[in-house]
Design a protein around this motif. Sequence first.
Motif, mmCIF file in Angstrom:
data_model
loop_
_atom_site.group_PDB
_atom_site.id
_atom_site.type_symbol
_atom_site.label_atom_id
_atom_site.label_comp_id
_atom_site.label_asym_id
_atom_site.label_seq_id
_atom_site.Cartn_x
_atom_site.Cartn_y
_atom_site.Cartn_z
ATOM 1 N N PHE A 1 0.666 -1.031 -0.011
ATOM 2 C CA PHE A 1 0.019 0.034 0.031
ATOM 3 C C PHE A 1 0.907 1.250 0.143
ATOM 4 C CE2 PHE A 1 -2.092 3.409 2.237
ATOM 5 C CZ PHE A 1 -3.423 3.595 1.548
ATOM 6 N N THR B 1 1.404 4.137 -2.843
ATOM 7 C CA THR B 1 1.226 5.509 -2.747
ATOM 8 C C THR B 1 2.396 6.450 -3.124
ATOM 9 O OG1 THR B 1 0.007 5.261 -0.696
ATOM 10 C CG2 THR B 1 0.888 7.563 -0.924
ATOM 11 N N ARG C 1 2.100 6.240 -7.255
ATOM 12 C CA ARG C 1 1.286 7.278 -7.574
ATOM 13 C C ARG C 1 1.801 8.667 -7.697
ATOM 14 N NH1 ARG C 1 -4.537 5.225 -5.231
ATOM 15 N NH2 ARG C 1 -5.205 4.148 -7.203
ATOM 16 N N LEU D 1 -1.596 -2.245 -5.257
ATOM 17 C CA LEU D 1 -2.999 -2.302 -4.481
ATOM 18 C C LEU D 1 -3.666 -3.662 -4.702
ATOM 19 C CD1 LEU D 1 -3.989 1.487 -5.065
ATOM 20 C CD2 LEU D 1 -3.226 0.413 -2.959
ATOM 21 N N ASP E 1 -7.952 0.986 4.209
ATOM 22 C CA ASP E 1 -7.051 2.232 3.512
ATOM 23 C C ASP E 1 -6.991 1.418 1.877
ATOM 24 O OD1 ASP E 1 -6.985 4.035 5.401
ATOM 25 O OD2 ASP E 1 -5.102 2.847 5.980
ATOM 26 N N ALA F 1 -8.692 2.986 -1.735
ATOM 27 C CA ALA F 1 -7.590 3.075 -2.517
ATOM 28 C C ALA F 1 -8.035 2.407 -4.027
ATOM 29 C CB ALA F 1 -6.193 2.838 -2.361
#
Length: 170
Positions: free
Chosen positions: A132, A136, A139, A151, A163, A167
């Motif tokens: 995760f 992030t 991205r 993800l 979370d 996402a």
Amino acid sequence: MALGEQDAALADLGRVIELDPGYLDAYINRAGLWAMAGRPAEARADVTAGFAIDPRNAHLWSVLGQVETAEGNHEEAERAFGEALRADPGLGTAWANRGILRFEAGDAAGAVADLSRAIELADAEERAGLLFNRATALRALGREQEAAADLRLAFDLDPEDPDIREALGR
């Protein structure tokens, strides 16, 4: 500690240190608990006491990095994580925490590199959160396909994580 009883664990570790002030693992574990509890002064004191026993201990350096991060001392945290990794290149928590630090400092590429190494070293239980976090950072670099793949893998490992679900839009 495994039962989630932090206060009892802190008391027990304090007693161990009282009985055997040279027992390094007690300082390491108690420093980690203090850091997780948001008590950096206590964590730093145990790290300092532990360094008197073993100044090259990777776990102590990693906890010091967590303390420095919590206090906003990014350069000192980077140095501490670097020392941890020099002492033990296989210490996944140091890779993960340095990756998070680097992301917070605006170095998404450095974060991806560190988190990738942490993922390689992690057990299945830790891997979802690391994926995760790497998603992030990916991205932030505009690498959407890789982020989506991370993800999906994270979701496969921990489908109940809110979370991850958010996402993915689930």
